[in-house]
Design a protein around this motif. Structure first.
Motif, short mmCIF file in Angstrom:
data_model
loop_
_atom_site.label_atom_id
_atom_site.label_comp_id
_atom_site.label_asym_id
_atom_site.label_seq_id
_atom_site.Cartn_x
_atom_site.Cartn_y
_atom_site.Cartn_z
N SER A 5 0.86 -1.18 0.00
CA SER A 5 0.00 0.00 0.00
C SER A 5 0.90 1.24 0.00
N ASN A 6 0.36 2.37 -0.39
CA ASN A 6 1.16 3.61 -0.42
C ASN A 6 1.71 3.96 0.95
N GLU A 7 0.99 3.58 2.01
CA GLU A 7 1.43 3.89 3.37
C GLU A 7 2.72 3.15 3.72
N ASN A 8 2.90 1.93 3.21
CA ASN A 8 4.06 1.11 3.55
C ASN A 8 5.14 1.12 2.48
N LYS A 9 4.97 1.85 1.42
CA LYS A 9 5.91 1.84 0.31
C LYS A 9 7.21 2.56 0.69
N LEU A 10 8.33 1.94 0.35
CA LEU A 10 9.64 2.53 0.61
C LEU A 10 10.07 3.39 -0.56
N THR A 11 10.69 4.51 -0.27
CA THR A 11 11.17 5.43 -1.29
C THR A 11 12.69 5.46 -1.26
N GLU A 12 13.31 5.12 -2.38
CA GLU A 12 14.77 5.15 -2.45
C GLU A 12 15.26 6.57 -2.27
N GLY A 13 16.29 6.77 -1.46
CA GLY A 13 16.84 8.08 -1.18
C GLY A 13 16.22 8.73 0.04
N LEU A 32 12.67 5.97 12.25
CA LEU A 32 11.70 6.74 13.03
C LEU A 32 10.27 6.45 12.57
N LYS A 33 10.08 6.30 11.25
CA LYS A 33 8.76 5.98 10.71
C LYS A 33 8.31 4.60 11.19
N ARG A 34 9.24 3.65 11.27
CA ARG A 34 8.93 2.31 11.73
C ARG A 34 8.52 2.33 13.20
N GLY A 35 9.19 3.17 14.01
CA GLY A 35 8.75 3.40 15.37
C GLY A 35 9.38 2.59 16.48
N TYR A 36 10.34 1.74 16.19
CA TYR A 36 11.00 0.97 17.24
C TYR A 36 12.40 0.57 16.80
N CYS A 37 13.22 0.17 17.77
CA CYS A 37 14.58 -0.28 17.50
C CYS A 37 14.58 -1.79 17.32
N CYS A 38 15.20 -2.29 16.27
CA CYS A 38 15.27 -3.74 16.02
C CYS A 38 16.47 -4.38 16.70
N LYS A 39 17.34 -3.56 17.28
CA LYS A 39 18.53 -4.01 18.02
C LYS A 39 19.48 -4.83 17.15
N SER A 40 19.64 -4.39 15.90
CA SER A 40 20.56 -5.05 14.97
C SER A 40 21.84 -4.25 14.77
N GLY A 41 21.93 -3.07 15.40
CA GLY A 41 23.11 -2.24 15.25
C GLY A 41 23.13 -1.50 13.92
#
Length: 58
Positions: A5-13, A32-41
């Motif tokens: 969906s347009n809400e979840n679409k990633l934009t290069e750059g 920040l848009k995702r809203g949490y830390c995945c703790k992958s460094g």
């Protein structure tokens, strides 16, 4: 495969870019848009996670 969906679409750059090695690298804005830390460094982690110590830097 269903289209994003347009809400979840990633934009290069804006949300990511490709490194010289060809890997996708997510930007601070994306994290920040995702809203949490995945703790992958992640390279652009706005949450301050330190993979070496396993903790959040202030």
């Amino acid at each position: 495969m269903a289209e994003q969906s347009n809400e979840n679409k990633l934009t290069e750059g804006e949300d990511f870019y490709y490194t010289p090695e060809g890997y996708k690298c997510f930007t601070e804005k994306y994290h920040l848009k995702r809203g949490y830390c995945c703790k992958s460094g992640c390279r652009h982690c706005p949450y301050g996670f330190d993979k070496k110590t396993g903790g959040i830097r202030k």
